[in-house]
Structure formats: C-alpha cells, structure tokens
Design an enzyme around this catalytic site. Structure first.
Site, mmCIF file in Angstrom:
data_model
loop_
_atom_site.group_PDB
_atom_site.id
_atom_site.type_symbol
_atom_site.label_atom_id
_atom_site.label_comp_id
_atom_site.label_asym_id
_atom_site.label_seq_id
_atom_site.Cartn_x
_atom_site.Cartn_y
_atom_site.Cartn_z
ATOM 1 N N TYR A 133 9.274 -12.586 46.303
ATOM 2 C CA TYR A 133 8.903 -12.142 47.706
ATOM 3 C C TYR A 133 8.595 -13.750 47.513
ATOM 4 C CZ TYR A 133 9.633 -7.277 48.477
ATOM 5 O OH TYR A 133 10.055 -6.615 48.748
ATOM 6 N N ASN A 156 15.163 -6.891 58.592
ATOM 7 C CA ASN A 156 16.210 -6.763 58.329
ATOM 8 C C ASN A 156 17.316 -6.231 58.747
ATOM 9 O OD1 ASN A 156 18.657 -7.900 57.475
ATOM 10 N ND2 ASN A 156 18.469 -7.705 55.386
ATOM 11 N N CYS A 164 18.426 -7.994 51.555
ATOM 12 C CA CYS A 164 16.756 -7.548 51.290
ATOM 13 C C CYS A 164 17.148 -7.083 49.163
ATOM 14 C CB CYS A 164 16.354 -7.414 51.883
ATOM 15 S SG CYS A 164 16.859 -6.422 52.714
ATOM 16 N N HIS A 165 17.924 -6.548 48.967
ATOM 17 C CA HIS A 165 17.677 -5.678 48.215
ATOM 18 C C HIS A 165 17.224 -6.715 46.742
ATOM 19 C CE1 HIS A 165 21.823 -6.429 48.084
ATOM 20 N NE2 HIS A 165 22.222 -6.437 46.925
ATOM 21 N N GLU A 191 24.874 -3.757 41.091
ATOM 22 C CA GLU A 191 25.539 -5.469 41.107
ATOM 23 C C GLU A 191 25.284 -6.039 39.798
ATOM 24 O OE1 GLU A 191 23.876 -7.913 44.010
ATOM 25 O OE2 GLU A 191 24.373 -6.970 45.712
#
Length: 198
Positions: A133, A156, A164-165, A191
């Site tokens: 963050y 979001n 945003c993950h 990912e």
C-alpha cells in the site's frame, strides 16, 4: 384468475435480445450488464457506451450494485450479455493464463480525485507481482496516504481488470479485498503460479 402464456425460454431469450438491441440502436441503453462464472465466483460486468464501468463479485450483492449503477450512472440499464462478450472473453483468457493485461475500453466515471490516481496506477504492478500500500501511495504521488490507498483499492469499481488484488500489506500479507480474502488469494496464486512456471 390470470392467464400465463406458455412461452418457450428460447423465445423469451430472443425477445430480450431484440429489446436490448433496439434499446441500444435507439440510444436508450446507457448501462448493459451480464454475469460470468469465474474461479472467484460469479462476476457482474457492466458497461456504458464508453466502456467497462463496473466489475462486482458475488459477495458484493449484484442486485445492490445494479441499483447503485441505476442511481449513479443511469436508470436505463438492461441485461444485454452480447454487449459484454469481449470483456467476458478477455476475463476467460486471463483466468486460463493466456492474458496478463486487459485491452477493453474503460469508463472511469465512478472514480474521482486521489482514488482515481491510485486505481490508474494499479496496472503498473506487473502480472504475478505485488506492491505494498505504501509503494502504491508513492506511485500515486502521496507517499503518506497509505490508508487512502487501502480505501481506493477497496472501492475500486473495476477489480481484476484494474488489479487491486496485487496490493498487499508491507509485511507481504494479503490484506483486505472487496471480493473476500479467498478471492484475493486465488487471484494472486493464479498469477504467481503462471509466472513461476514460465
């Protein structure tokens, strides 16, 4: 006694498609939506003529999201799955590991001020990687606004597409997520496994 005509489901679907097409052709459809299944549960997709305006997780209550869209964007909202085929296709490719970024046009009208700055920097975080963050606050030009970054990520309107993950706590723990902690971990795992396998 009421009369309920016996109408086949295929006929209803075709009538609905004709209604959606005519509404769009006559400029009466401001928000089209559909839902798609995904590894993180059902996703609501909504678009305006300008582009994708909202992605919502099942835990966010799709009916409530549609009500909010009707109040904030336009009451002329209709389920029109065909108008979101390209978005659904890109999401399917993403979840199958064949896509790392999205090319769909976006409508960012639900974002303002610092939240907009934060969300626009989310694609700068590479696929399969994370940023804290605090790092995102610096990217957005306000290094001390760590809490505001958390709020921007939580609100979001285009999660997954604007990732945003990928924003985590400084200690590497996932932190909160609008789709729930399991959804965030699923996306991160999807990912990182693909990046590690490459």
């Amino acid at each position: 006694m009421t009369y309920a005509p016996n109408v086949a489901e295929d006929d209803l679907r075709r009538l609905h498609e004709r209604l959606a097409a005519r509404a769009a052709a006559e400029g009466l459809l401001d928000v089209a939506y559909r839902t798609v299944d995904s590894p993180v549960g059902p996703l609501l997709l909504a678009r305006t003529p300008a582009g994708l305006v909202r992605v919502a997780f099942g835990v966010q209550d799709h009916d409530a999201v549609l009500t909010t869209l009707a109040a904030t964007v336009s009451p002329r909202i209709l389920e029109a799955p065909g108008r979101l085929d390209h978005v659904a296709r890109e999401l399917e490719e993403y979840f199958a590991g064949r896509r790392t970024t999205f090319d769909v046009p976006l409508d960012l009208q639900l974002l303002r001020g610092f939240r907009r700055d934060v969300v626009l920097h989310l694609p700068d975080i590479a696929y399969g990687r994370t940023a804290s963050y605090a790092q995102v606050a610096s990217l957005a030009g306000s290094p001390r606004a760590v809490r505001a970054v958390g709020t921007a990520c939580a609100l979001n309107p285009l999660p997954v597409v604007l990732p945003c993950h990928r924003v985590v706590r400084s200690d590497g723990s996932p932190g909160q997520y609008a789709g729930g902690p399991a959804a965030k971990l699923t996306l991160l795992d999807l990912e990182t496994r693909r990046v590690d396998a490459a």
